[in-house]
Write a protein that holds these residues in place. Structure first.
Motif, PDB file in Angstrom:
ATOM      1  N   GLN A  42       0.837  -1.202   0.000  1.00 48.42           N
ATOM      2  CA  GLN A  42       0.000   0.000   0.000  1.00 48.42           C
ATOM      3  C   GLN A  42       0.880   1.264   0.000  1.00 48.42           C
ATOM      4  O   GLN A  42       0.591   2.229  -0.720  1.00 48.42           O
TER       5      GLN A  42
ATOM      6  N   ALA B  44       1.098   3.980  -2.966  1.00 48.10           N
ATOM      7  CA  ALA B  44       0.805   5.384  -2.634  1.00 48.10           C
ATOM      8  C   ALA B  44       1.967   6.273  -3.055  1.00 48.10           C
ATOM      9  O   ALA B  44       1.766   7.373  -3.583  1.00 48.10           O
TER      10      ALA B  44
ATOM     11  N   ARG C 234       0.227   9.656  -3.507  1.00 48.94           N
ATOM     12  CA  ARG C 234      -1.004   9.733  -2.719  1.00 48.94           C
ATOM     13  C   ARG C 234      -0.657   9.768  -1.230  1.00 48.94           C
ATOM     14  O   ARG C 234       0.152   8.961  -0.769  1.00 48.94           O
TER      15      ARG C 234
ATOM     16  N   LEU D  69      -0.861   9.265   2.815  1.00 51.31           N
ATOM     17  CA  LEU D  69      -1.367   8.268   3.761  1.00 51.31           C
ATOM     18  C   LEU D  69      -1.486   8.908   5.138  1.00 51.31           C
ATOM     19  O   LEU D  69      -0.601   9.647   5.571  1.00 51.31           O
TER      20      LEU D  69
ATOM     21  N   GLU E 123      -5.384   8.725   2.699  1.00 53.54           N
ATOM     22  CA  GLU E 123      -5.937   7.385   2.830  1.00 53.54           C
ATOM     23  C   GLU E 123      -5.542   6.849   4.213  1.00 53.54           C
ATOM     24  O   GLU E 123      -4.365   6.851   4.553  1.00 53.54           O
TER      25      GLU E 123
END
Lengths: 359, 497
Positions: free
Chosen positions: A11, A15, A20, A22, A40
């Motif tokens: 993950q 990311a 992205r 976290l 996220e």
């Protein structure tokens, strides 16, 4: 458990590839501390349990998602405890969150053995960095100078260096005997007393001053505590009242219901009363002062900085005010480079470290 | 001992002339040594089997000069090796043939001692013991007490995260330093930590302590001072086997005692030191423990009685308590003179520094005894038992190439054993050049890459103490091959924690 690590690692990799953000959050009991994170959610609570605990080693290794209350109960069952009396701020608090927040409680500046900041007890960590790599620093022994002492840096890093998986902590024996004295006096007198006691070989394990009352806790062997009770002023609190009192100090009960900002001030020893408006709780021989106030951030920060201290908007108040004071430009640059070494894409808890650019 | 150190070899005289001329021009008045006979005293530190002449030695007298030296070296891309008193045991201050040796010994001023705040702000060249001496009139002391404390500097202590006997109770250097200030490799001033505790932000102070001069140059240290205990008493406990002594250590700690010193000496060590110091040790015991309590007089009396009981229950065959300060100091004199005594009974000794979980003390000491037979070398043990920090002293003669090789192999096997038992290759002496290859076994590739990235975050060009503390990947790849037998690395099945 290994499957979880592999999942999180994947993950984090994806990311990173997508840029992205976290948001690492377990119990969420300290979500108020630091800037807000949008990203996220990654919840480490699935990774829990004790990895190794041998009481005669005074070392415990636990997974980061372990509830702090569970760890403390286990240690208590063996007559041991964490040296730094960390605040929980809720039942859901985890060991990983405790390390990431790096907040110590009343015992922090005790003269008694082995106490200190959170980082002083951290011996080793296993984590996943911002590249998705599993790394292991430090170890499970109390003396270890092999490699850089990265484990301690994780304390207070607010999840910006990695997702904590496992933590090895030094623990200490519970004191044989404890007693708390209460003494009514002015803040100036209280500060003088605290500083005076700090210079003497007394078993003082906590000091606090609020609402005209100075409380001092003594911890140690029977003889040492009995001797100190002879020389220190004040009335002894009943045992349960004392336990409740220090719990309330640790959990900052005095500021629980306020809408105003709660500030955490760190100061050198021997700073006199600050005379800032608001309600105050003084701890750590005057070196930590909690202030509930509506006073403007710049007034607080300027005053505290002039005294050689630092001021953090700990909870509540104006959300547009940066929680943390600025580091010097050289230090800020080094901090940024160290963060980049672990998290080059800046995907781990971005925004959580939010320092005052105008400070 | 380290054959792969890239800093070894003859200094290029042309390069020396050029760099020295540049330094003299850039930093007027700077003390620079460049003659062979002048730099010779700096060719080794406490690890005297490793020797190397530096490009030049500079001895700045002010922090500003340190900054100017760093700027000048950075401009020329000349590496810098920092040095305090040169007492370190891992070759951390070993010179490099292409590097300027930066001696911080002249920065020896105690800048401020605040008896109210219980702190001292000192320059990095101040000796460890000098801090406690200055604090003594105020009833205070500085706790970490490496055995070299008469000579070693606080700057060196910070670089190595130095320990000592009292660390069991009062913590290591990292627990007793509140702040540091100095310069980055570019010569920019920095300050970490300070008198106000627990500042938010990354704890770069914790990272800098023990970084062996590879991240920053420290010129100023703020230390915590503690109230001096009013009373102290030392117990001497004899045991019939080293295993029993090891169990007694674990028992004491498990029972909740945190002595202000808990040291073990085996029979080889007591018999080695007794002729020199007459400490009064029980020479018939297989091992003795020195166990100290401090505090107020009543507190000490209470604790000594309880510890005595505990030691007896753990099978101590004889226990003596120091009756006065003179006797207490005599008890300690043997322990503190163990290294010099080793130097008198043997032409050379090699001091190891692994740490293991305390519960394995007996097993590891037994394993070391078996190695003595296998390598045909004597190895007395004298160490910080309470911390599980071993100091096996391998006795050998460096003039005998075969003995030197056996001593090296012996030492390497001890360190591998420490790792196998869940410990570390160095508890307090540092990695330096000495244990750099062992780090390849202790940390996996990704973790070592992370160390290298951290190093580069502070020092992108790798100019600070090159070749020390953290091995390069290539070095580990080469070293790894040496210890692979039949396609299988030693202890390959063990978790590398």
């Amino acid at each position: 458990m290994d499957a979880l690590v592999a999942t999180w690692s994947a993950q984090i990799r994806s990311a990173g590839a997508a840029g992205r953000a976290l948001w690492i959050s377990a119990g969420g009991t300290k979500a108020f501390y630091g800037g807000a994170v949008v990203g996220e959610r990654l919840d480490p609570r699935g990774y829990h349990g004790v990895v190794e605990y041998e009481p005669s080693e005074l070392v415990v290794t636990v997974r980061a998602g372990t509830r702090l209350a569970d760890l403390e109960a286990l240690l208590a069952a063996h007559g041991q405890m964490l040296a730094f009396e960390p605040p929980h701020f809720g039942d859901a608090a985890t060991v990983g969150g405790m390390v990431a927040a790096g907040l110590a409680g009343p015992r922090r500046l005790a003269q008694s053995v082995g106490t200190g900041a959170v980082r002083d007890s951290v011996l080793g960590v296993r984590l996943i960095d911002g590249r998705g790599e599993v790394l292991a620093f430090g170890g499970r022994v109390v003396k270890n100078v092999a490699g850089y002492d990265v484990s301690r840096v994780l304390a207070g890093s607010l999840g910006t260096l990695g997702l904590l998986l496992e933590i090895s902590l030094k623990v200490v024996p519970r004191p044989v005997c404890e007693a708390t004295l209460v003494y009514r006096c002015s803040q100036a007198t209280a500060l003088t007393c605290m500083q005076d006691w700090m210079r003497q070989p007394l078993p003082v394990s906590a000091t606090a001053y609020a609402e005209g009352l100075l409380q001092v806790r003594l911890s140690g062997g029977e003889a040492a505590v009995a001797e100190a009770l002879q020389v220190l002023p004040g009335d002894r609190l009943p045992v349960t009242a004392a336990v409740d009192h220090w719990m309330a100090v640790r959990e900052l009960a005095f500021a629980r219901t306020t809408a105003a900002a709660l500030w955490r001030l760190g100061l050198p020893a021997s700073v006199p009363p600050l005379a800032l408006p608001g309600t105050e709780l003084v701890e750590w021989n005057g070196q930590r002062r909690w202030l509930v106030t509506d006073a403007p951030a710049r007034v607080i920060r300027a005053r505290v900085r002039a005294l050689g201290g630092h001021a953090t908007r700990f909870r509540g108040g104006d959300p547009t005010v940066a929680p943390f004071p600025a580091s010097s430009p050289v230090v800020a640059q080094l901090e940024a480079r160290v963060r980049a070494a672990f998290d080059p894409q800046q995907i781990l808890n971005p925004g959580r470290w939010h320092a005052d650019a105008t400070d | 001992m380290n054959r792969g150190y890239a800093g070894r070899g003859a200094v290029d005289p042309e390069r020396r002339r050029l760099v020295v001329a540049h330094l003299r021009a850039a930093v007027p008045g700077l003390a620079v040594l460049d003659a062979e006979e002048a730099v010779a005293p700096f060719e080794c530190d406490g690890l005297s089997v490793e020797r190397q002449r530096p490009l030049a030695v500079v001895l700045p007298g002010t922090a500003a000069e340190v900054s100017a030296v760093l700027r000048a070296c950075h401009a020329l891309q000349v590496p810098v090796v920092a040095r305090g008193a040169g007492t370190g045991l891992s070759g951390g201050a070993l010179p490099h043939r292409e590097a300027v040796l930066l001696s911080l010994a002249r920065l020896d001023q105690i800048l401020a001692l605040d008896p109210v705040a219980c702190t001292a702000r000192v320059q990095s060249g101040v000796r460890n013991l000098a801090i406690s001496e200055a604090a003594a009139p105020h009833g205070l002391f500085y706790a970490p007490d490496p055995s070299s404390q008469i000579a070693c500097t606080i700057g060196g202590n910070v670089a190595e995260n130095a320990g000592g006997v009292q660390c069991l109770r009062y913590g290591l250097t990292v627990h007793n330093v509140l702040g540091i200030a100095g310069y980055t490799v570019e010569g920019e001033a920095f300050a970490f930590g300070g008198a106000a505790p627990d500042a938010p932000g990354l704890d770069l102070l914790a990272l800098a302590v023990g970084s062996e001069g590879t991240l920053l140059i420290v010129t100023e240290v703020l230390v915590r001072l503690l109230p001096r205990p009013a009373a102290r008493c030392c117990l001497l406990a004899s045991f019939a086997t080293v295993e029993a002594a090891g169990v007694a250590v674990a028992d004491l700690i498990a029972a909740g005692f945190v002595p202000s010193g808990l040291e073990m000496m085996d029979q080889a060590a007591t018999r080695m030191v007794e002729p020199f110091v007459q400490a009064g040790y029980d020479l018939e015991a297989a091992a003795i423990l020195l166990c100290e309590a401090d505090g107020t007089a009543t507190e000490v009396a209470e604790r000594v009685a309880a510890m005595q009981q505990r030691l007896q229950a753990s099978g101590a065959t004889r226990i003596a308590a120091s009756r006065d300060e003179a006797e207490r100091l005599r008890f300690w004199a043997g322990r503190k003179n163990a290294f010099p005594a080793a130097g008198r009974v043997s032409p050379d000794y090699y001091c190891m520094d692994g740490t293991i979980p305390r519960r394995h003390l007996g097993a590891v000491l037994t394993a070391i005894a078996a190695m003595e037979q296998r390598y045909g070398l004597r190895c007395p043990n004298v160490f910080h038992a309470g911390d599980g920090n071993l100091h096996p002293l391998i006795l050998f003669d460096a003039n005998d190439a075969d003995q030197l090789a056996r001593a090296e192999a012996f030492g390497a096997e001890i360190l591998r054993t420490c790792i196998a038992f869940g410990g570390t290759v160095t508890g307090e002496h540092g990695v330096g050049v000495e244990k750099i290859d062992q780090l390849c076994a202790q940390f996996d590739d990704p973790t070592r890459v992370a160390f290298l990235r951290l190093r580069a975050a502070f020092d992108p060009a790798g100019l600070l103490n090159p070749g020390k503390a953290i091995p390069t990947l290539r070095r580990c790849a080469e070293h790894g091959r040496e210890h692979v037998h039949g396609g299988q690395a030693r202890f390959a099945d063990l978790p590398r924690w």
